[in-house]
Enzyme design. Sequence first.
Site: not given
Ligand code: GLN
Length: 489
Positions: A80, A155, A179
């Site tokens: 990532k 994400s 995420s």
């Molecule tokens: N979807 C969540 C957010 O927007 C979690 C994102 C994540 O785990 N990095 O913050």
Amino acid sequence: MLHRLTISELAGRLASGHVSATDALEACLAQVDRVDGDVRAFLSIDRDDARAQARAADAELAAGGGGGMRPLLGVPIALKDVLCHRGQPVGCASKILEGYVSPYDATAVARLKAAGAVLFGRLNMDEFAMGSSTENSAYWTTLNPWDTSRIPGGSSGGCAAAVAANEAFASIGSDTGGSIRQPAALCGCVGLKPTYGRVSRYGLVAFASSLDQIGPFTKSVGDAALLMEALSGHDPLDSTSLNEPVPRYRDALGATSLKGVRLGVVKEFQLGGMDTEVDAAFRAAMRQLEALGAEVREVSLPHSDHAAATYYIIAPAEASANLARFDGVRYGRRVEGPDAFELNSRTRGSGFGPEVKRRVILGTYVLSSGYYDAYYLRAQKVRALIRRDFEHAFAHVDAIVTPTTPTPAFKVGEKASDPLQMYLSDIFTISCNLAGICGMSLPCGFTRQPRLPIGLQLLGRPLGEADLLRIAHAYEQSTPWHREVAPLG
Ligand code: GLN
């Protein structure tokens, strides 16, 4: 079909000399050439660097290397765009870091190198890991290999899509509020968020430091165990990393029976509004776990209603502090101005996308004097209650089982204009990070029309990763889901 093998299968062929590390890498690159125009998981790939790593692995394999100390020797793994990999770009899919190159390796990356992995490619994500669909990437939206009209989750959407499309044997992402688990569920792979502190965060670009953890995306539970052995352990460079021994997680994979295992289903998670096929797959999975010998009990997480609200105060608060360093002076993009204030505000104004700005503004607001007590401090108190709920639940069960997400992968654009709807897709995954416990997602079925993966989430005690892997492996081996290949796989 080399690119479709699991790491365990590939490692066997590498060890016996039937396949070279170069063959394995070229199989991934060929698959990227075949499908990534549609999936768009990779932001970039330094093929020369990856090929050089594969050649070095081949030389070592030819000399009898690999095995115990280097279990990932020659295995291509993608990262990532939030992890520092020395000499490679790290951009968090943000314009503000355009052109920035990592001066050092994240500890997780150094550990993968030490285990012999061939690290290639930068995977797309929501900008600074803020989002649930990759639609917040400053570059493009990654598409789901099961149905390219849909998002792969986020994400770490690029991580999940690349593994589901068999463009990489595994990938490494980060999970702040779901995420890893949410995109793993929506793309039909295995994703594991370790206990807070299990994996060093050194060299992970920080979003919300008290919630962030690095973890693997894999094609099988066994591969997740293998990667957890490589990634885990104490690191003096991260003071929050736990100084606890790392078990041989692969030892958790033997069990075929779950006799004596107590599993909790959460009373408060039996929501209306859940997709009926997701609900049916979850119920069938619970029956299967019972058939394997597990005892299922109801547990209560009475404060879980407040998890999303709590998260969306704490995570933006920490993000507003962490992202202050992107000031136009130290990293990446700079837009000149007549003075430091203008330089800073022009750089940030043009470098950050709308969701990042929304979070920074929200986070700054809840930390500002007059609002700190009403929002931030109160959220910290609720966080303590959420953590306590889990402690109480884990006095009665060994793991908690939930659907990973309330719905399967949604259409591109469907929730992009409604942040609240987007935030609600994290409803089952968020409390795990607030409590600091471990969690994983694995495939537990498919919707019918179109055929989309459904994920089962297992939540475990702090440092309970081996328990999750044992349960997940027994379930996986007794079900066909992990063998299904995406149309673009
Ligand atoms: N979807 C969540 C957010 O927007 C979690 C994102 C994540 O785990 N990095 O913050």
